[in-house]
Design a protein around this motif. Sequence first.
Motif, short mmCIF file in Angstrom:
data_model
loop_
_atom_site.label_atom_id
_atom_site.label_comp_id
_atom_site.label_asym_id
_atom_site.label_seq_id
_atom_site.Cartn_x
_atom_site.Cartn_y
_atom_site.Cartn_z
N ILE A 2 5.32 -6.26 8.78
CA ILE A 2 4.33 -5.21 9.02
C ILE A 2 3.77 -4.76 7.68
O ILE A 2 4.52 -4.56 6.74
CB ILE A 2 4.98 -4.01 9.74
N VAL A 3 2.45 -4.62 7.61
CA VAL A 3 1.81 -4.13 6.39
C VAL A 3 1.04 -2.86 6.73
O VAL A 3 0.25 -2.84 7.69
CB VAL A 3 0.86 -5.19 5.79
N ALA A 81 -6.42 1.19 -1.75
CA ALA A 81 -5.33 1.85 -1.01
C ALA A 81 -4.49 2.72 -1.94
O ALA A 81 -4.43 2.49 -3.15
CB ALA A 81 -4.45 0.81 -0.32
N ILE A 82 -3.83 3.70 -1.35
CA ILE A 82 -2.89 4.53 -2.08
C ILE A 82 -1.81 3.61 -2.64
O ILE A 82 -1.31 2.72 -1.94
CB ILE A 82 -2.29 5.60 -1.14
N ASP A 83 -1.44 3.82 -3.89
CA ASP A 83 -0.45 2.97 -4.56
C ASP A 83 0.95 3.34 -4.08
O ASP A 83 1.56 4.30 -4.56
CB ASP A 83 -0.56 3.12 -6.08
N GLU A 84 1.42 2.60 -3.09
CA GLU A 84 2.75 2.82 -2.52
C GLU A 84 3.20 1.51 -1.86
O GLU A 84 2.37 0.66 -1.56
CB GLU A 84 2.73 3.95 -1.49
N ARG A 103 12.96 -3.83 -4.51
CA ARG A 103 12.40 -5.13 -4.83
C ARG A 103 11.53 -5.08 -6.10
O ARG A 103 10.97 -6.05 -6.52
CB ARG A 103 11.51 -5.62 -3.68
N SER A 104 11.41 -3.89 -6.70
CA SER A 104 10.61 -3.77 -7.90
C SER A 104 11.45 -3.20 -9.03
O SER A 104 12.52 -2.63 -8.81
CB SER A 104 9.39 -2.86 -7.65
#
Length: 106
Positions: A2-3, A81-84, A103-104
């Motif tokens: 899901i994105v 898009a909002i950076d999230e 994951r980051s």
Amino acid sequence: MIVVNRFRVPLERAEELREQLRAAYDTLAAQRGFEQGGVGRNLDDPELWVVHTQWRDVGSYRRALSTYEVKLTAVPVLSMAIDEPSAYEPVVPGGVLNDQQARSLG
């Protein structure tokens, strides 16, 4: 997979964004591996919008992002898009979830 991509846009740009989000969504929806999704506007905060898509798997989504049509139509809009974090795994009864780790590096 899901994105969820959220956008915050001033009310005076709402119609312009609506058209851009719809075009981006339609382009994504035409890609292989796309399953379902939609475009929405927040009921309580009309400056907040969302594009949500569901994909067969991560590879399908990544391949879709690399197509010419998506790079031309959807990527410029998605970059607003909002950076999230935007990628989610479906949670189904009895399903195995990914490891609970970031994951980051940031």
